[in-house]
Design a protein around this motif. Structure first.
Motif, mmCIF file in Angstrom:
data_model
loop_
_atom_site.group_PDB
_atom_site.id
_atom_site.type_symbol
_atom_site.label_atom_id
_atom_site.label_comp_id
_atom_site.label_asym_id
_atom_site.label_seq_id
_atom_site.Cartn_x
_atom_site.Cartn_y
_atom_site.Cartn_z
ATOM 1 N N GLU A 143 -39.254 -35.789 73.802
ATOM 2 C CA GLU A 143 -40.416 -35.626 73.282
ATOM 3 C C GLU A 143 -40.846 -34.175 73.147
ATOM 4 O OE1 GLU A 143 -44.193 -37.040 75.907
ATOM 5 O OE2 GLU A 143 -42.882 -38.401 75.367
ATOM 6 N N ASN A 144 -41.138 -33.733 71.981
ATOM 7 C CA ASN A 144 -41.236 -32.157 71.709
ATOM 8 C C ASN A 144 -42.583 -31.758 71.103
ATOM 9 O OD1 ASN A 144 -40.215 -29.663 71.202
ATOM 10 N ND2 ASN A 144 -38.834 -30.296 69.634
ATOM 11 N N GLY A 145 -43.218 -31.028 71.828
ATOM 12 C CA GLY A 145 -44.262 -30.391 71.289
ATOM 13 C C GLY A 145 -44.081 -29.253 70.314
ATOM 14 N N TYR A 146 -45.119 -28.637 69.613
ATOM 15 C CA TYR A 146 -44.805 -27.589 68.504
ATOM 16 C C TYR A 146 -45.329 -26.417 68.802
ATOM 17 C CZ TYR A 146 -42.636 -31.106 65.488
ATOM 18 O OH TYR A 146 -41.517 -32.191 64.987
ATOM 19 N N VAL A 147 -44.880 -25.397 68.471
ATOM 20 C CA VAL A 147 -45.312 -24.064 68.345
ATOM 21 C C VAL A 147 -45.557 -23.054 67.214
ATOM 22 C CG1 VAL A 147 -44.588 -21.716 69.644
ATOM 23 C CG2 VAL A 147 -44.174 -23.920 70.582
ATOM 24 N N VAL A 148 -46.542 -22.582 67.153
ATOM 25 C CA VAL A 148 -46.439 -21.344 65.875
ATOM 26 C C VAL A 148 -45.631 -20.280 66.161
ATOM 27 C CG1 VAL A 148 -48.003 -20.263 64.378
ATOM 28 C CG2 VAL A 148 -48.654 -22.467 65.401
ATOM 29 N N TYR A 149 -44.596 -19.966 65.436
ATOM 30 C CA TYR A 149 -43.827 -18.653 65.514
ATOM 31 C C TYR A 149 -44.094 -17.810 64.295
ATOM 32 C CZ TYR A 149 -41.148 -21.999 68.466
ATOM 33 O OH TYR A 149 -40.657 -22.784 69.597
ATOM 34 N N VAL A 150 -43.726 -16.733 64.766
ATOM 35 C CA VAL A 150 -43.742 -15.421 63.719
ATOM 36 C C VAL A 150 -42.480 -14.632 63.998
ATOM 37 C CG1 VAL A 150 -46.258 -15.387 63.319
ATOM 38 C CG2 VAL A 150 -45.027 -13.906 64.955
ATOM 39 N N PRO A 151 -42.092 -13.711 62.992
ATOM 40 C CA PRO A 151 -40.831 -12.992 63.320
ATOM 41 C C PRO A 151 -41.215 -11.578 64.522
ATOM 42 C CG PRO A 151 -40.997 -13.318 60.983
ATOM 43 C CD PRO A 151 -42.207 -13.606 61.333
ATOM 44 N N ASP A 152 -40.431 -11.488 65.105
ATOM 45 C CA ASP A 152 -40.698 -10.443 66.305
ATOM 46 C C ASP A 152 -41.547 -9.133 65.748
ATOM 47 O OD1 ASP A 152 -40.715 -9.682 69.122
ATOM 48 O OD2 ASP A 152 -39.330 -8.082 68.465
ATOM 49 N N ASP A 153 -41.216 -8.783 64.475
ATOM 50 C CA ASP A 153 -41.727 -7.569 63.799
ATOM 51 C C ASP A 153 -43.107 -7.822 63.057
ATOM 52 O OD1 ASP A 153 -40.393 -8.701 61.622
ATOM 53 O OD2 ASP A 153 -39.157 -7.016 61.132
ATOM 54 N N ASP A 167 -53.424 -15.051 51.934
ATOM 55 C CA ASP A 167 -52.251 -15.093 51.328
ATOM 56 C C ASP A 167 -50.728 -15.112 52.015
ATOM 57 O OD1 ASP A 167 -53.673 -15.331 48.607
ATOM 58 O OD2 ASP A 167 -53.621 -13.219 48.670
ATOM 59 N N ILE A 168 -50.917 -15.872 53.145
ATOM 60 C CA ILE A 168 -49.726 -15.839 54.139
ATOM 61 C C ILE A 168 -48.800 -17.058 53.595
ATOM 62 C CG2 ILE A 168 -50.727 -14.699 55.861
ATOM 63 C CD1 ILE A 168 -51.352 -17.340 57.420
ATOM 64 N N ARG A 169 -47.588 -17.126 54.059
ATOM 65 C CA ARG A 169 -46.320 -17.758 53.597
ATOM 66 C C ARG A 169 -45.956 -18.564 54.973
ATOM 67 N NH1 ARG A 169 -42.701 -13.797 51.277
ATOM 68 N NH2 ARG A 169 -43.606 -12.677 53.264
ATOM 69 N N ALA A 170 -45.716 -19.882 54.726
ATOM 70 C CA ALA A 170 -45.105 -20.604 55.751
ATOM 71 C C ALA A 170 -43.785 -21.252 55.151
ATOM 72 C CB ALA A 170 -45.785 -21.621 56.291
ATOM 73 N N ILE A 171 -42.964 -21.513 55.979
ATOM 74 C CA ILE A 171 -41.353 -22.331 55.455
ATOM 75 C C ILE A 171 -41.363 -23.555 56.602
ATOM 76 C CG2 ILE A 171 -39.987 -20.889 56.936
ATOM 77 C CD1 ILE A 171 -38.078 -21.077 54.335
ATOM 78 N N THR A 172 -40.721 -24.578 55.999
ATOM 79 C CA THR A 172 -40.298 -25.564 56.928
ATOM 80 C C THR A 172 -39.172 -26.334 56.186
ATOM 81 O OG1 THR A 172 -41.445 -27.385 57.914
ATOM 82 C CG2 THR A 172 -41.849 -27.107 55.754
ATOM 83 N N VAL A 173 -38.893 -27.435 56.806
ATOM 84 C CA VAL A 173 -37.883 -28.438 56.312
ATOM 85 C C VAL A 173 -38.345 -29.114 55.269
ATOM 86 C CG1 VAL A 173 -36.276 -28.057 57.989
ATOM 87 C CG2 VAL A 173 -37.968 -29.855 58.489
ATOM 88 N N GLU A 174 -37.799 -30.594 54.917
ATOM 89 C CA GLU A 174 -38.249 -31.394 53.925
ATOM 90 C C GLU A 174 -39.757 -32.010 54.232
ATOM 91 O OE1 GLU A 174 -35.910 -35.022 53.677
ATOM 92 O OE2 GLU A 174 -34.801 -33.858 55.326
ATOM 93 N N ALA A 209 -34.885 -17.638 57.041
ATOM 94 C CA ALA A 209 -35.895 -17.155 56.051
ATOM 95 C C ALA A 209 -36.844 -16.158 56.397
ATOM 96 C CB ALA A 209 -36.187 -18.220 55.613
ATOM 97 N N ALA A 210 -37.406 -16.467 57.615
ATOM 98 C CA ALA A 210 -38.706 -15.817 58.255
ATOM 99 C C ALA A 210 -38.314 -14.342 58.713
ATOM 100 C CB ALA A 210 -39.299 -16.543 59.395
ATOM 101 N N LEU A 211 -37.093 -14.344 58.999
ATOM 102 C CA LEU A 211 -36.611 -13.103 59.534
ATOM 103 C C LEU A 211 -36.101 -11.920 58.361
ATOM 104 C CD1 LEU A 211 -34.178 -13.934 62.450
ATOM 105 C CD2 LEU A 211 -36.543 -12.949 62.686
ATOM 106 N N ARG A 212 -35.984 -12.594 57.133
ATOM 107 C CA ARG A 212 -35.425 -11.763 56.080
ATOM 108 C C ARG A 212 -36.900 -11.547 55.221
ATOM 109 N NH1 ARG A 212 -32.203 -16.494 53.956
ATOM 110 N NH2 ARG A 212 -33.481 -17.475 52.592
ATOM 111 N N GLY A 213 -37.923 -11.881 55.582
ATOM 112 C CA GLY A 213 -39.319 -11.774 54.960
ATOM 113 C C GLY A 213 -39.822 -12.881 53.947
ATOM 114 N N ASP A 214 -39.113 -13.995 54.047
ATOM 115 C CA ASP A 214 -39.410 -15.019 52.915
ATOM 116 C C ASP A 214 -40.728 -15.917 53.582
ATOM 117 O OD1 ASP A 214 -37.695 -14.049 51.448
ATOM 118 O OD2 ASP A 214 -36.133 -15.746 51.970
ATOM 119 N N ALA A 215 -40.923 -15.616 54.790
ATOM 120 C CA ALA A 215 -42.168 -16.431 55.354
ATOM 121 C C ALA A 215 -42.811 -15.551 56.481
ATOM 122 C CB ALA A 215 -41.894 -17.698 56.082
ATOM 123 N N ASP A 216 -44.170 -15.580 56.655
ATOM 124 C CA ASP A 216 -44.895 -15.089 57.683
ATOM 125 C C ASP A 216 -44.881 -15.853 58.908
ATOM 126 O OD1 ASP A 216 -45.961 -12.612 56.089
ATOM 127 O OD2 ASP A 216 -46.995 -14.181 54.927
#
Length: 344
Positions: A143-153, A167-174, A209-216
């Motif tokens: 069982e797996n709890g969740y975490v909010v992550y951001v790119p290191d930079d 106006d921030i952006r998130a990305i996820t799977v389906e 996607a987050a590392l290349r700047g497509d999501a915050d």
């Protein structure tokens, strides 16, 4: 958001092997008693390969756990010559339907994502070709709890920075996946000014996607992205599980603020991913007991415990009865939470 009931406490990792050593003989003894009470023609064991369905692409957490279990199970807990063939069957609805609608003969099993299965059933009742509560439950591996992550930079150093942003952006799977549910619950609870992009094929694509700047930012499992955190590519801002769900062997997570500490207690444990092993409905009891026994033996096997440690994949093994209770709790949670997320 109204308070939801947290999932049962996570077993401490230092006690996993000991707990398994105690639990497995009890499970096996019960199975032996059932077998003794059955006539010979009711006894069952597989005589050909078993297909294991993973409703995701290769390389993610569900795929990794499935292949770890399959390797140990076929090596020492199935008859000689019987293998487990792992088949990846995305997208998620297709994979879940494949597990549910297979012949109940013991030769098709799979790993079911909860609460994603029940959430998709609630959201799309006309399209979901399964009834979550009717699966034959064999056990649970994690069982797996969740975490909010951001790119290191990222410019966002704290969860408060993210809350204050516009106006921030998130990305996820389906849509309908457990990660997507956790992300939506987070956006609503924190009142984030965020748009969500769906459709990433797995954890690696989300991070890329987050590392290349497509999501915050993005919301993903606490044990799914350990390598990316340890390499310095991404940073965790907040842990969404409960204190009892913190995995002991993920050292960096011990210093990440929890949702409760950040002032959002209703978010703590609101969405917790379960990795459940199931078979189709109406599986004959001798077949179900054989597979439950093989799974219990596998998760108690020192080779599997060692695999989990080396792979950085915590295990939270539970019996079929305990898992069924977990599933019932999540069904109740999602019946409340999913309509709230839809209204938001």
């Amino acid at each position: 958001m109204s308070r939801t009931t947290p999932q049962p406490p996570r077993r401490r990792r230092a006690a996993v092997a000991a707990a398994l050593a105690v639990a497995a003989p009890l499970i096996l003894a019960a199975c032996s008693d059932d077998t003794a009470a059955s006539s010979d023609d009711e006894a069952w064991e597989p005589d050909r390969d078993i297909e294991w369905i993973v409703p995701y692409t290769p390389g993610g957490g569900f795929d990794t756990y499935s292949r770890g279990i399959a390797e140990v199970m076929q090596a020492g807990h199935l008859p000689d010559g019987v293998n487990i063939v792992v088949r990846n069957s995305p997208p998620l609805p297709q994979g879940i339907a494949s597990m549910f609608n297979a012949d109940p003969d013991g030769y098709t099993i799979g790993i079911l994502p909860m609460p994603a299965a029940i959430a998709q059933e609630i959201q799309e009742p006309d399209l979901a070709q399964w009834t979550t509560s009717e699966f034959t439950v064999l056990g649970q591996v994690d069982e797996n709890g969740y975490v909010v992550y951001v790119p290191d930079d990222s410019e966002f150093e704290t969860i408060e920075d993210l809350i204050a942003a516009q106006d921030i952006r998130a990305i996820t799977v389906e849509e309908g996946s457990s990660s997507a549910l956790a992300g939506l619950a987070t956006i609503q609870a924190l009142d984030l000014d965020a748009d969500v992009t769906y459709g990433a094929e797995g954890s690696a694509e989300v991070v890329t996607a987050a590392l290349r700047g497509d999501a915050d930012f993005f919301v993903y499992g606490s044990t799914d992205l350990v390598g990316f955190v340890e390499s310095g590519d991404i940073r965790p801002l907040m842990y969404l599980g409960t204190e009892d769900q913190l995995p002991d062997n993920v050292d960096w997570l011990q210093d990440v603020p929890t949702a409760e500490e950040a002032g959002f207690p209703d978010l703590a444990g609101a969405v917790t991913e379960l990795r459940v092993i199931v078979a189709p409905p109406d599986l004959p009891e001798p077949v179900a007991e054989y597979l439950r026994t093989a799974l219990a033996e596998t998760m108690a096997d020192e080779e599997f415990v060692t695999w989990a440690e080396e792979a950085g994949r915590p295990i939270v093994p539970r019996t079929a009865e305990e898992t069924e209770a977990n599933i019932a709790d999540q069904i109740e949670q999602m019946e409340e939470l999913v309509p709230q997320l839809a209204d938001g």
